[in-house]
Scaffold this motif. Structure first.
Motif, PDB file in Angstrom:
ATOM      1  N   ALA A 196       0.815  -1.217   0.000  1.00 19.41           N
ATOM      2  CA  ALA A 196       0.000   0.000   0.000  1.00 19.41           C
ATOM      3  C   ALA A 196       0.847   1.265   0.000  1.00 19.41           C
ATOM      4  CB  ALA A 196      -0.931  -0.004   1.214  1.00 19.41           C
ATOM      5  N   VAL A 197       2.055   1.179   0.536  1.00 22.94           N
ATOM      6  CA  VAL A 197       2.939   2.347   0.566  1.00 22.94           C
ATOM      7  C   VAL A 197       3.478   2.603  -0.846  1.00 22.94           C
ATOM      8  CG1 VAL A 197       5.076   3.289   1.522  1.00 22.94           C
ATOM      9  CG2 VAL A 197       3.581   1.904   2.961  1.00 22.94           C
ATOM     10  N   PRO A 198       3.367   3.835  -1.357  1.00 24.40           N
ATOM     11  CA  PRO A 198       3.726   4.109  -2.753  1.00 24.40           C
ATOM     12  C   PRO A 198       5.222   4.262  -3.012  1.00 24.40           C
ATOM     13  CG  PRO A 198       2.936   6.105  -1.727  1.00 24.40           C
ATOM     14  CD  PRO A 198       2.771   5.012  -0.706  1.00 24.40           C
ATOM     15  N   PHE A 199       6.037   3.610  -2.221  1.00 25.60           N
ATOM     16  CA  PHE A 199       7.488   3.590  -2.447  1.00 25.60           C
ATOM     17  C   PHE A 199       8.050   2.410  -1.673  1.00 25.60           C
ATOM     18  CE2 PHE A 199       6.361   6.724   0.815  1.00 25.60           C
ATOM     19  CZ  PHE A 199       6.943   6.156   1.943  1.00 25.60           C
ATOM     20  N   ASP A 200       9.292   2.070  -1.933  1.00 27.00           N
ATOM     21  CA  ASP A 200       9.921   0.954  -1.245  1.00 27.00           C
ATOM     22  C   ASP A 200      10.311   1.373   0.170  1.00 27.00           C
ATOM     23  OD1 ASP A 200       9.707  -0.698  -3.442  1.00 27.00           O
ATOM     24  OD2 ASP A 200      11.691  -0.167  -4.230  1.00 27.00           O
ATOM     25  N   LEU A 201       9.876   0.590   1.142  1.00 26.43           N
ATOM     26  CA  LEU A 201      10.244   0.874   2.523  1.00 26.43           C
ATOM     27  C   LEU A 201      11.734   0.618   2.730  1.00 26.43           C
ATOM     28  CD1 LEU A 201       7.277  -0.765   4.477  1.00 26.43           C
ATOM     29  CD2 LEU A 201       7.655   1.667   4.075  1.00 26.43           C
ATOM     30  N   SER A 202      12.327   1.357   3.640  1.00 31.47           N
ATOM     31  CA  SER A 202      13.729   1.118   3.976  1.00 31.47           C
ATOM     32  C   SER A 202      13.872  -0.252   4.632  1.00 31.47           C
ATOM     33  CB  SER A 202      14.237   2.198   4.937  1.00 31.47           C
ATOM     34  OG  SER A 202      13.608   2.065   6.209  1.00 31.47           O
ATOM     35  N   GLU A 203      15.079  -0.743   4.680  1.00 32.57           N
ATOM     36  CA  GLU A 203      15.325  -2.054   5.288  1.00 32.57           C
ATOM     37  C   GLU A 203      14.891  -2.077   6.748  1.00 32.57           C
ATOM     38  OE1 GLU A 203      18.999  -5.217   6.135  1.00 32.57           O
ATOM     39  OE2 GLU A 203      19.395  -3.266   5.216  1.00 32.57           O
ATOM     40  N   GLN A 204      15.208  -1.017   7.494  1.00 32.25           N
ATOM     41  CA  GLN A 204      14.854  -0.990   8.910  1.00 32.25           C
ATOM     42  C   GLN A 204      13.355  -0.883   9.102  1.00 32.25           C
ATOM     43  OE1 GLN A 204      17.361  -1.491  11.234  1.00 32.25           O
ATOM     44  NE2 GLN A 204      15.572  -1.925  12.513  1.00 32.25           N
ATOM     45  N   SER A 205      12.672  -0.127   8.247  1.00 34.15           N
ATOM     46  CA  SER A 205      11.216  -0.046   8.331  1.00 34.15           C
ATOM     47  C   SER A 205      10.580  -1.398   8.059  1.00 34.15           C
ATOM     48  CB  SER A 205      10.681   0.981   7.321  1.00 34.15           C
ATOM     49  OG  SER A 205      11.111   2.278   7.645  1.00 34.15           O
ATOM     50  N   THR A 206      11.132  -2.120   7.102  1.00 33.57           N
ATOM     51  CA  THR A 206      10.624  -3.452   6.780  1.00 33.57           C
ATOM     52  C   THR A 206      10.818  -4.408   7.944  1.00 33.57           C
ATOM     53  OG1 THR A 206      11.131  -3.094   4.434  1.00 33.57           O
ATOM     54  CG2 THR A 206      10.802  -5.374   5.150  1.00 33.57           C
ATOM     55  N   ILE A 207      11.953  -4.302   8.627  1.00 37.49           N
ATOM     56  CA  ILE A 207      12.240  -5.150   9.787  1.00 37.49           C
ATOM     57  C   ILE A 207      11.279  -4.844  10.936  1.00 37.49           C
ATOM     58  CG2 ILE A 207      13.934  -5.579  11.621  1.00 37.49           C
ATOM     59  CD1 ILE A 207      16.121  -5.238   9.462  1.00 37.49           C
ATOM     60  N   ASN A 208      10.977  -3.558  11.134  1.00 35.09           N
ATOM     61  CA  ASN A 208      10.150  -3.144  12.267  1.00 35.09           C
ATOM     62  C   ASN A 208       8.657  -3.271  12.019  1.00 35.09           C
ATOM     63  OD1 ASN A 208      12.255  -2.436  14.019  1.00 35.09           O
ATOM     64  ND2 ASN A 208      12.446  -0.406  13.125  1.00 35.09           N
ATOM     65  N   LEU A 209       8.261  -3.468  10.772  1.00 29.82           N
ATOM     66  CA  LEU A 209       6.840  -3.537  10.458  1.00 29.82           C
ATOM     67  C   LEU A 209       6.129  -4.705  11.144  1.00 29.82           C
ATOM     68  CD1 LEU A 209       4.528  -2.232   8.905  1.00 29.82           C
ATOM     69  CD2 LEU A 209       5.184  -3.582   6.895  1.00 29.82           C
ATOM     70  N   PRO A 210       6.636  -5.946  11.069  1.00 34.98           N
ATOM     71  CA  PRO A 210       5.932  -7.056  11.732  1.00 34.98           C
ATOM     72  C   PRO A 210       5.723  -6.863  13.231  1.00 34.98           C
ATOM     73  CG  PRO A 210       7.484  -7.911  10.126  1.00 34.98           C
ATOM     74  CD  PRO A 210       7.756  -6.441  10.235  1.00 34.98           C
ATOM     75  N   PRO A 211       6.752  -6.443  14.017  1.00 36.42           N
ATOM     76  CA  PRO A 211       6.481  -6.254  15.442  1.00 36.42           C
ATOM     77  C   PRO A 211       5.458  -5.163  15.731  1.00 36.42           C
ATOM     78  CG  PRO A 211       8.750  -5.638  14.909  1.00 36.42           C
ATOM     79  CD  PRO A 211       8.204  -6.331  13.725  1.00 36.42           C
ATOM     80  N   ARG A 212       5.386  -4.151  14.879  1.00 37.98           N
ATOM     81  CA  ARG A 212       4.385  -3.104  15.096  1.00 37.98           C
ATOM     82  C   ARG A 212       2.986  -3.607  14.757  1.00 37.98           C
ATOM     83  NH1 ARG A 212       8.649   1.300  13.039  1.00 37.98           N
ATOM     84  NH2 ARG A 212       9.334   2.000  15.101  1.00 37.98           N
ATOM     85  N   ILE A 213       2.895  -4.436  13.744  1.00 38.12           N
ATOM     86  CA  ILE A 213       1.597  -5.034  13.429  1.00 38.12           C
ATOM     87  C   ILE A 213       1.192  -6.007  14.529  1.00 38.12           C
ATOM     88  CG2 ILE A 213       0.436  -6.629  11.843  1.00 38.12           C
ATOM     89  CD1 ILE A 213       1.928  -5.261   9.555  1.00 38.12           C
ATOM     90  N   ARG A 214       2.147  -6.752  15.047  1.00 39.08           N
ATOM     91  CA  ARG A 214       1.834  -7.683  16.146  1.00 39.08           C
ATOM     92  C   ARG A 214       1.280  -6.930  17.350  1.00 39.08           C
ATOM     93  NH1 ARG A 214       6.786 -10.500  14.312  1.00 39.08           N
ATOM     94  NH2 ARG A 214       6.116 -12.530  13.487  1.00 39.08           N
ATOM     95  N   MET A 215       1.855  -5.786  17.663  1.00 38.28           N
ATOM     96  CA  MET A 215       1.362  -5.047  18.822  1.00 38.28           C
ATOM     97  C   MET A 215      -0.041  -4.518  18.566  1.00 38.28           C
ATOM     98  SD  MET A 215       1.781  -4.368  21.912  1.00 38.28           S
ATOM     99  CE  MET A 215       3.435  -5.070  22.062  1.00 38.28           C
ATOM    100  N   ALA A 216      -0.337  -4.123  17.323  1.00 37.08           N
ATOM    101  CA  ALA A 216      -1.698  -3.697  16.997  1.00 37.08           C
ATOM    102  C   ALA A 216      -2.681  -4.843  17.189  1.00 37.08           C
ATOM    103  CB  ALA A 216      -1.758  -3.186  15.551  1.00 37.08           C
ATOM    104  N   VAL A 217      -2.257  -6.047  16.821  1.00 41.85           N
ATOM    105  CA  VAL A 217      -3.103  -7.231  16.999  1.00 41.85           C
ATOM    106  C   VAL A 217      -3.332  -7.503  18.484  1.00 41.85           C
ATOM    107  CG1 VAL A 217      -3.250  -9.729  16.686  1.00 41.85           C
ATOM    108  CG2 VAL A 217      -2.445  -8.294  14.808  1.00 41.85           C
ATOM    109  N   VAL A 218      -2.265  -7.457  19.276  1.00 36.90           N
ATOM    110  CA  VAL A 218      -2.389  -7.725  20.709  1.00 36.90           C
ATOM    111  C   VAL A 218      -3.327  -6.715  21.364  1.00 36.90           C
ATOM    112  CG1 VAL A 218      -1.156  -7.802  22.915  1.00 36.90           C
ATOM    113  CG2 VAL A 218      -0.143  -8.856  20.902  1.00 36.90           C
ATOM    114  N   TYR A 219      -3.223  -5.452  20.985  1.00 33.71           N
ATOM    115  CA  TYR A 219      -4.109  -4.440  21.561  1.00 33.71           C
ATOM    116  C   TYR A 219      -5.547  -4.643  21.116  1.00 33.71           C
ATOM    117  CZ  TYR A 219      -1.191  -1.470  24.418  1.00 33.71           C
ATOM    118  OH  TYR A 219      -0.422  -0.999  25.454  1.00 33.71           O
ATOM    119  N   ALA A 220      -5.751  -5.093  19.874  1.00 28.62           N
ATOM    120  CA  ALA A 220      -7.111  -5.371  19.412  1.00 28.62           C
ATOM    121  C   ALA A 220      -7.735  -6.498  20.225  1.00 28.62           C
ATOM    122  CB  ALA A 220      -7.102  -5.729  17.925  1.00 28.62           C
ATOM    123  N   VAL A 221      -6.952  -7.543  20.476  1.00 31.91           N
ATOM    124  CA  VAL A 221      -7.443  -8.655  21.296  1.00 31.91           C
ATOM    125  C   VAL A 221      -7.697  -8.179  22.716  1.00 31.91           C
ATOM    126  CG1 VAL A 221      -6.853 -10.903  22.285  1.00 31.91           C
ATOM    127  CG2 VAL A 221      -6.303 -10.416  19.887  1.00 31.91           C
TER     128      VAL A 221
END
Length: 247
Positions: A96-121
């Motif tokens: 969805a992002v209209p450009f290539d994410l940096s390597e560090q952003s790509t690494i940090n994306l899954p843990p941030r999504i996981r925390m969103a999931v945990v908070y939703a639960v």
């Protein structure tokens, strides 16, 4: 000398007090990886609140080679658990992002999504989110801001890796969980490979100030200085305008 039994008992009481003041009757909700930190955090919450008030969330990103360790923990503790595969969410955001994410952003994306999931639960199930970070990892910034570094309360953030392991053994957790070698889940490297030093060396330096290798000391100090902002409250502008609300 570190007293695992005493510290464990004090931490259990602290968790009970936290829920008494900040969520009486609420559940403890946490992400379960099957590593020492989530295992010890979950076990402490079970002792403090009872297994019926602890909920684990397993969040593989596609296939997870060591997912059996997460199931082992949930089975051992007898806690409710739910599996949410985050692969589609990770790929969807990257696309969805209209450009290539940096390597560090790509690494940090899954843990941030996981925390969103945990908070939703947690929000759905009357919960409070457990932060599972430990002092050693936090000291050198080995945590994702607003990812695994987030949470409502933190049982382990003032305990080193070796101290967390000692508490895990005291709690009677399976050896495989307490001594599991942490892997970054991205390139197959261990945490210590990525950091460039062992947790034994780091923990000794944190607790005693003693370290044998000056180059390693410089690496640790540099990482700590660069990441110390993660350990502080968010800076805020002071308007100077009085707040007179009496709660």
């Amino acid at each position: 000398m570190f007293d695992a039994a005493k510290t464990k008992d004090e931490c259990v009481k602290w968790i009970r007090d936290f829920f008494e003041e900040n969520g009486k009757g609420c559940n403890a909700v946490l992400g379960i990886s099957g590593g020492k930190d989530s295992s010890v955090s979950a076990a402490l919450c079970v002792e403090a609140l009872g297994r019926d008030r602890v909920i684990g969330v397993l969040m593989p990103n596609g296939d997870q080679a060591d997912i059996d360790m997460a199931h082992l923990l949930c089975d051992h503790l007898g806690i409710r658990n739910y599996t949410v595969n985050i692969r589609d969410a990770v790929d969807g955001l990257k696309n969805a992002v209209p450009f290539d994410l940096s390597e560090q952003s790509t690494i940090n994306l899954p843990p941030r999504i996981r925390m969103a999931v945990v908070y939703a639960v947690s929000q759905t199930m009357n919960g409070r989110v457990v932060n599972t970070c430990n002092l050693s990892e936090d000291w050198v910034g080995y945590a994702t801001r607003y990812g695994d570094a987030a949470g409502d309360f933190s049982p382990l953030s003032q305990l080193t890796v070796q101290e967390v392991k000692a508490i895990g053994h005291n709690l009677g957790l399976p050896e495989a969980l307490v001594e599991k070698v942490p892997i970054d889940g991205l390139c197959g490297k261990t945490d210590e490979d990525n950091l460039g030093f062992t947790y034994d060396v780091l923990d000794r330096y944190i607790r005693t100030g003693e370290i044998d290798d000056t180059e390693t000391k410089e690496i640790i100090d540099r990482k700590h200085r660069a990441n110390i902002f993660k350990l502080k409250p968010m800076p805020h502008f002071d308007s100077g305008i009085a707040i007179k609300a009496d709660i």
